[in-house]
Design a protein around this motif. Structure first.
Motif, PDB file in Angstrom:
ATOM      1  N   SER A   5       0.819  -1.207   0.000  1.00 48.07           N
ATOM      2  CA  SER A   5       0.000   0.000   0.000  1.00 48.07           C
ATOM      3  C   SER A   5       0.855   1.261   0.000  1.00 48.07           C
ATOM      4  CB  SER A   5      -0.944   0.013   1.201  1.00 48.07           C
ATOM      5  OG  SER A   5      -0.233  -0.072   2.430  1.00 48.07           O
ATOM      6  N   MET A   6       2.173   1.087   0.046  1.00 47.18           N
ATOM      7  CA  MET A   6       3.107   2.195  -0.138  1.00 47.18           C
ATOM      8  C   MET A   6       3.960   1.925  -1.368  1.00 47.18           C
ATOM      9  SD  MET A   6       4.518   3.160   3.661  1.00 47.18           S
ATOM     10  CE  MET A   6       3.436   3.766   4.947  1.00 47.18           C
ATOM     11  N   LEU A   7       4.488   2.983  -1.939  1.00 43.04           N
ATOM     12  CA  LEU A   7       5.346   2.858  -3.120  1.00 43.04           C
ATOM     13  C   LEU A   7       6.722   2.329  -2.715  1.00 43.04           C
ATOM     14  CD1 LEU A   7       4.130   6.242  -4.347  1.00 43.04           C
ATOM     15  CD2 LEU A   7       4.394   4.420  -6.026  1.00 43.04           C
ATOM     16  N   ASP A   8       7.168   1.297  -3.393  1.00 41.35           N
ATOM     17  CA  ASP A   8       8.499   0.743  -3.175  1.00 41.35           C
ATOM     18  C   ASP A   8       9.503   1.606  -3.944  1.00 41.35           C
ATOM     19  OD1 ASP A   8      10.876  -0.682  -3.252  1.00 41.35           O
ATOM     20  OD2 ASP A   8       9.921  -2.615  -3.560  1.00 41.35           O
ATOM     21  N   PRO A   9      10.497   2.218  -3.280  1.00 43.54           N
ATOM     22  CA  PRO A   9      11.438   3.087  -4.004  1.00 43.54           C
ATOM     23  C   PRO A   9      12.206   2.371  -5.098  1.00 43.54           C
ATOM     24  CG  PRO A   9      12.216   2.646  -1.773  1.00 43.54           C
ATOM     25  CD  PRO A   9      10.802   2.151  -1.847  1.00 43.54           C
ATOM     26  N   ASP A  10      12.494   1.089  -4.911  1.00 45.12           N
ATOM     27  CA  ASP A  10      13.186   0.338  -5.962  1.00 45.12           C
ATOM     28  C   ASP A  10      12.293   0.173  -7.191  1.00 45.12           C
ATOM     29  OD1 ASP A  10      15.396   0.082  -4.333  1.00 45.12           O
ATOM     30  OD2 ASP A  10      14.896  -1.942  -3.659  1.00 45.12           O
ATOM     31  N   ALA A  11      10.989  -0.001  -6.965  1.00 46.71           N
ATOM     32  CA  ALA A  11      10.055  -0.124  -8.087  1.00 46.71           C
ATOM     33  C   ALA A  11       9.921   1.204  -8.824  1.00 46.71           C
ATOM     34  CB  ALA A  11       8.691  -0.593  -7.576  1.00 46.71           C
ATOM     35  N   ILE A  12       9.918   2.308  -8.068  1.00 46.22           N
ATOM     36  CA  ILE A  12       9.886   3.620  -8.712  1.00 46.22           C
ATOM     37  C   ILE A  12      11.135   3.807  -9.568  1.00 46.22           C
ATOM     38  CG2 ILE A  12       9.797   6.109  -8.360  1.00 46.22           C
ATOM     39  CD1 ILE A  12       8.513   5.599  -5.642  1.00 46.22           C
ATOM     40  N   ALA A  13      12.278   3.457  -9.011  1.00 52.30           N
ATOM     41  CA  ALA A  13      13.536   3.599  -9.746  1.00 52.30           C
ATOM     42  C   ALA A  13      13.515   2.797 -11.046  1.00 52.30           C
ATOM     43  CB  ALA A  13      14.706   3.161  -8.864  1.00 52.30           C
ATOM     44  N   GLN A  14      12.916   1.623 -11.013  1.00 53.65           N
ATOM     45  CA  GLN A  14      12.827   0.802 -12.219  1.00 53.65           C
ATOM     46  C   GLN A  14      12.022   1.515 -13.300  1.00 53.65           C
ATOM     47  OE1 GLN A  14      14.420  -2.280 -12.783  1.00 53.65           O
ATOM     48  NE2 GLN A  14      13.774  -1.755 -14.876  1.00 53.65           N
ATOM     49  N   THR A  15      10.991   2.250 -12.884  1.00 51.55           N
ATOM     50  CA  THR A  15      10.197   2.992 -13.855  1.00 51.55           C
ATOM     51  C   THR A  15      11.025   4.109 -14.482  1.00 51.55           C
ATOM     52  OG1 THR A  15       8.127   2.488 -12.722  1.00 51.55           O
ATOM     53  CG2 THR A  15       8.114   4.386 -14.187  1.00 51.55           C
ATOM     54  N   TYR A  16      11.831   4.796 -13.688  1.00 52.79           N
ATOM     55  CA  TYR A  16      12.733   5.813 -14.244  1.00 52.79           C
ATOM     56  C   TYR A  16      13.630   5.185 -15.316  1.00 52.79           C
ATOM     57  CZ  TYR A  16      11.837   9.525 -10.745  1.00 52.79           C
ATOM     58  OH  TYR A  16      11.274  10.517  -9.969  1.00 52.79           O
ATOM     59  N   LEU A  17      14.169   4.015 -15.009  1.00 50.09           N
ATOM     60  CA  LEU A  17      15.048   3.355 -15.973  1.00 50.09           C
ATOM     61  C   LEU A  17      14.280   2.968 -17.229  1.00 50.09           C
ATOM     62  CD1 LEU A  17      17.871   2.194 -16.568  1.00 50.09           C
ATOM     63  CD2 LEU A  17      17.107   0.049 -15.519  1.00 50.09           C
TER      64      LEU A  17
END
Length: 229
Positions: free
Chosen positions: A194-206
């Motif tokens: 229910s919270m954003l995983d920072p590693d998952a966000i980073a993957q989207t940037y990539l």
């Protein structure tokens, strides 16, 4: 040719995840922050180099890019992460705090983008990414300074995306619409993911960074699967 990535406003959250991922992808990583002592562990972990910089001060931003280019090479991937939040009823806001919020959240984004674009135009391309928030598109009560700054940052991103994309510079704005998980902030056990995983966000940037230029994204929203919007 190796890629140098510069993350401005680096810390222990999303920017740390970005730094680790960029390093794993073979990039040289530069981290900029007002207080670089907090970056020592991350720099040792991934071999990044830290640079002291207040992104709202023009001379410091120019010096940052000069120093990064001199030590690590031209940064062709630049991520702008800083923001300053102050919450209070409108009539209780301190004007100096509002000025700081605008300077750090929006004006600094302009300074960094301008310095990056000058160099990327000569280089022939690059990527400039901005980290937005729910406040980029929704002005919440008692949070006018943050909304003002994030709205302005979004406007900057939209404008220069139209200007720079035809010159082979990919500009993108990431709306992080939710709370980012951290060691201090964990979701309840009955609400997994229910919270954003920072590693998952980073993957989207990539993923956005890797887009073919025939189909570039200028803006994307990220939120947990249970987030209301």
């Amino acid at each position: 040719m190796p890629t140098t990535a510069l993350i401005v406003g680096a810390g222990s959250g999303l920017s740390a995840s970005l730094a680790r991922l960029f390093k794993a992808e073979g990039m040289t990583v530069a981290l900029a922050a007002r207080q670089i002592e907090k970056l020592s562990t991350l720099c040792q972990e991934i071999g990044a180099v830290s640079f002291a910089c207040d992104a709202s001060v023009p001379t410091q931003v120019e010096q940052l890019f000069t120093d990064v280019e001199s030590r690590l090479g031209l940064p062709t991937v630049v991520v702008y992460n800083p923001s300053f939040r102050v919450s209070a009823p409108l009539i209780e806001l301190d004007p100096s705090d509002v000025e700081k919020a605008l300077n750090v959240t929006a004006y600094g984004g302009f300074l960094v983008a301008q310095a990056a674009a000058k160099r990327m135009l000569n280089h022939g391309g690059g990527a400039i990414f901005f980290t937005g928030a729910s406040a980029s598109v929704k002005g919440y009560a008692k949070s006018a300074p943050f909304a003002m700054g994030k709205f302005a940052l979004r406007g900057l991103a939209q404008s220069i995306a139209r200007e720079l994309a035809p010159k082979n510079i990919h500009v993108a704005h990431f709306i992080i619409d939710g709370t980012i998980r951290s060691s201090e902030r964990q979701e309840p056990t009955n609400r997994p993911d229910s919270m954003l995983d920072p590693d998952a966000i980073a993957q989207t940037y990539l993923n956005i960074l890797r887009q073919p230029r025939s189909a570039w994204t200028w803006e994307i929203e990220l939120r947990p699967w249970v987030e209301n919007f």
